[in-house]
Design a protein around this motif. Structure first.
Motif, PDB file in Angstrom:
ATOM      1  N   ARG A   1      -3.528   2.618  -3.212  1.00 26.53           N
ATOM      2  CA  ARG A   1      -4.136   4.045  -2.839  1.00 26.53           C
ATOM      3  C   ARG A   1      -5.335   3.027  -0.997  1.00 26.53           C
ATOM      4  NH1 ARG A   1      -2.891   8.472  -4.797  1.00 26.53           N
ATOM      5  NH2 ARG A   1      -2.175   8.435  -6.887  1.00 26.53           N
TER       6      ARG A   1
ATOM      7  N   THR B   1       0.883  -0.799   0.082  1.00 26.72           N
ATOM      8  CA  THR B   1       0.211  -0.136  -0.134  1.00 26.72           C
ATOM      9  C   THR B   1       0.639   0.914  -0.259  1.00 26.72           C
ATOM     10  OG1 THR B   1       0.269   0.285   2.283  1.00 26.72           O
ATOM     11  CG2 THR B   1      -2.019  -1.577   1.402  1.00 26.72           C
ATOM     12  N   ARG B   2       0.319   2.383  -0.414  1.00 27.11           N
ATOM     13  CA  ARG B   2       0.414   3.012  -0.122  1.00 27.11           C
ATOM     14  C   ARG B   2       0.813   3.933   1.312  1.00 27.11           C
ATOM     15  NH1 ARG B   2      -0.286   6.824  -5.866  1.00 27.11           N
ATOM     16  NH2 ARG B   2       0.058   5.667  -7.604  1.00 27.11           N
TER      17      ARG B   2
ATOM     18  N   GLY C   1      -6.893   5.807   0.724  1.00 20.13           N
ATOM     19  CA  GLY C   1      -8.154   6.204   0.794  1.00 20.13           C
ATOM     20  C   GLY C   1      -8.575   6.771   2.045  1.00 20.13           C
TER      21      GLY C   1
ATOM     22  N   LYS D   1      -6.130   5.341   5.032  1.00 20.58           N
ATOM     23  CA  LYS D   1      -5.442   5.750   5.893  1.00 20.58           C
ATOM     24  C   LYS D   1      -4.801   6.261   7.314  1.00 20.58           C
ATOM     25  CE  LYS D   1      -3.482  10.558   5.312  1.00 20.58           C
ATOM     26  NZ  LYS D   1      -3.014  11.317   3.968  1.00 20.58           N
TER      27      LYS D   1
END
Length: 538
Positions: free
Chosen positions: A295, A116-117, A297, A300
């Motif tokens: 992402r 994931t980011r 979203g 996070k």
């Protein structure tokens, strides 16, 4: 050239055009495998491997002899008592809870930091591995000194989970990095969302890595003595230690140790069955494509909160607790001269243990990597016997052998060093074998073609090429020797303490301020080789 890097000469067929497929390579691999398997290893190498295997098997021999010393009926009566069944239930229950929690922590952190980011993913990944430098009894000391009501099952499970989950996180993260995204992309193209894709596609491919990590956690929990002793939770290891200390009759302790060894063997067999026969590798050739990060979203901030909570519980809280007890200590609790002497003793015994273990592992690892025969396989498996024998059992075996056959060695330094070698030989063998496999055997063949003898090839080619990996294994062995507690408690020479034994002695009397300097020094020293190991692997 075959898969071992050794050139194979094949006669060309005049009626066949060159083909780019793998058939000739497969034929070459088969022939090279037969040639390497048929080559006799140096006698000195075999003798060294046999010595290492014999030392590793000594605890199992002791258990069989000692447990049956008063007849099978007496041993059976011990292992079938209600008390033994209660210990079995308590030990297995603790292992199940800790393994389940470690799977949740390890897999979730690996997925968040790799796929994931996640902001600061590299930092969170490093923080997720730091608990490996914290011994279980240090974590238990930190938690029980802050909240005494955690004593018992809850505190034991908490401390063991927070120091063990990296055993799941590391292999799962490595599997995620090497996994080809094609199947996940195909699932998403069929309308599956991220969570369903993870559950139906990604997680099954992670099963071997997660199962292997879970096995390590289970073995760690079953063999742990420090955390459960400080948390005052009765398990097999604590009962064995109590039985040994309370009576001159060692048969009950040996019989309980046999049950513990049987549990570990069954766990290893169960883990092997969980792998199944299904393949988990890619079907295509080449290097796996990098996976586009997902992402998060709206997730996070919950993800950051989860990573922060785990890092706080596993790293920040133990360090903060140690800092508090160090600040409230005084000149009596510090005892700098004793602390320095204890640290010096710890470094000495750990260095000697790592040196002996590495020397014994060298012939076993080379045989396993370069001579694929049944004898080499059996010697390697014998060297791994230490994985199935907890430290308390190895210590009992060493005491028995010393008292009966070498009384001058009882509670002397060589006996403790030999116990370290038995316990941690698998660590050094695995590192040596991997290092030798990564070095090209073609260079060894060239050296032989120039007239070098087998031993000279080992000394001038094989060992120098594998030296970085062997050194990394020695550093890891040094760390685990330094943190070892149950065998050190029973075998340390009279008048000599290590940081682990002093920490244990102070915490058993609730002298937390006096224990803090030893815990802090232990973590500080262990952090140095751990940092060097991290640099070696990056």
């Amino acid at each position: 050239m075959n898969n071992t890097g050794r050139p194979v000469r094949t006669a060309p067929r005049p009626d066949a055009a060159p083909r780019p497929d793998a058939a000739p390579a497969a034929s070459g691999r088969g022939r090279a495998g037969r040639l390497r398997a048929g080559r006799r290893p140096p006698l000195l190498l075999v003798a060294g491997a046999c010595a290492a295997a014999a030392l590793a098997l000594l605890p199992l021999v002791y258990l069989g002899v000692r447990a049956l010393e008063r007849g099978p009926g007496f041993a059976w009566d011990i292992v079938t008592t209600d008390r033994t069944l209660e210990l079995l239930a308590r030990s297995l229950g603790l292992a199940v809870v800790v393994v389940a929690a470690c799977l949740v922590l390890g897999i979730s952190l690996a997925w968040l930091t790799v796929r994931t980011r996640l902001p600061g993913a590299r930092v969170w990944s490093v923080l997720a591995t730091l608990p490996l430098a914290v011994p279980s009894y240090v974590a238990a000391f930190a938690w029980i000194s802050a909240e005494p009501r955690l004593a018992g099952f809850t505190g034991s499970a908490l401390a063991l989970t927070l120091v063990s989950y990296p055993y799941v996180h590391l292999p799962v993260a490595a599997a995620l990095r090497g996994m080809d995204p094609a199947q996940e992309e195909a699932a998403r193209s069929l309308g599956h969302g991220p969570l369903r894709t993870f559950w139906r596609v990604t997680l099954p491919q992670l099963r071997p890595a997660a199962a292997g990590g879970g096995l390590l956690v289970a073995l760690y929990v079953l063999s742990d003595f420090g955390a459960v002793s400080i948390m005052r939770y009765e398990t097999f290891t604590r009962a064995i230690h109590t039985s040994y200390r309370a009576s001159f009759d060692r048969t009950p302790a040996a019989a309980l140790s046999c049950v513990l060894v049987l549990m570990t063997v069954l766990l290893v067999a169960a883990e092997a069955r969980t792998r199944g026969r299904a393949g988990h590798s890619r079907t295509g050739g080449g290097t796996a494509r990098p996976v586009p990060p997902i992402r998060l979203g709206a997730l996070k901030w919950p993800a950051l909160g989860w990573c922060s909570a785990v890092a706080a519980a596993g790293v920040a809280f133990p360090l903060a607790t140690l800092g508090y007890w160090l600040s409230v200590g005084n000149s009596r609790t510090w005892e700098p001269d004793r602390l320095l002497g204890t640290a010096g003793s710890t470094l000495t015994v750990a260095a000697l243990g790592a040196a002996l273990t590495t020397v014994l592992a060298l012939p076993v690892g080379i045989l396993a990597a370069r001579h694929r025969s049944r004898t080499a396989h059996l010697l390697e498996q014998a060297a791994y016997a230490g994985h199935a024998v907890p430290g308390i059992t190895v210590a009992l075996a060493m005491v028995f052998l010393a008292v009966r056959y070498a009384p001058e060695l009882y509670q002397e330094l060589p006996l403790l060093v030999a116990a370290y070698a038995v316990l941690f030989l698998p660590v050094a063998v695995a590192a040596t074998r991997a290092a030798v496999l990564q070095s090209p055997p073609l260079l060894e063949d060239v050296a032989r073609s120039l007239g070098r003898g087998p031993l000279r090839v080992l000394r001038e080619v094989t060992v120098p090429l594998a030296a970085p990996g062997i050194a990394a294994g020695a550093a890891l062995t040094f760390v685990v020797c330094m943190k070892e507690l149950p065998a050190t408690l029973l075998l340390h020479p009279t008048g000599m303490d290590t940081l682990a034994t002093r920490l244990w002695a102070e915490t058993t009397t609730a002298s937390y301020a006096a224990a803090a300097p030893y815990a802090a020094t232990l973590i500080l020293i262990a952090a140095i080789p751990s940092y060097l190991l991290g640099r070696h692997r990056t």
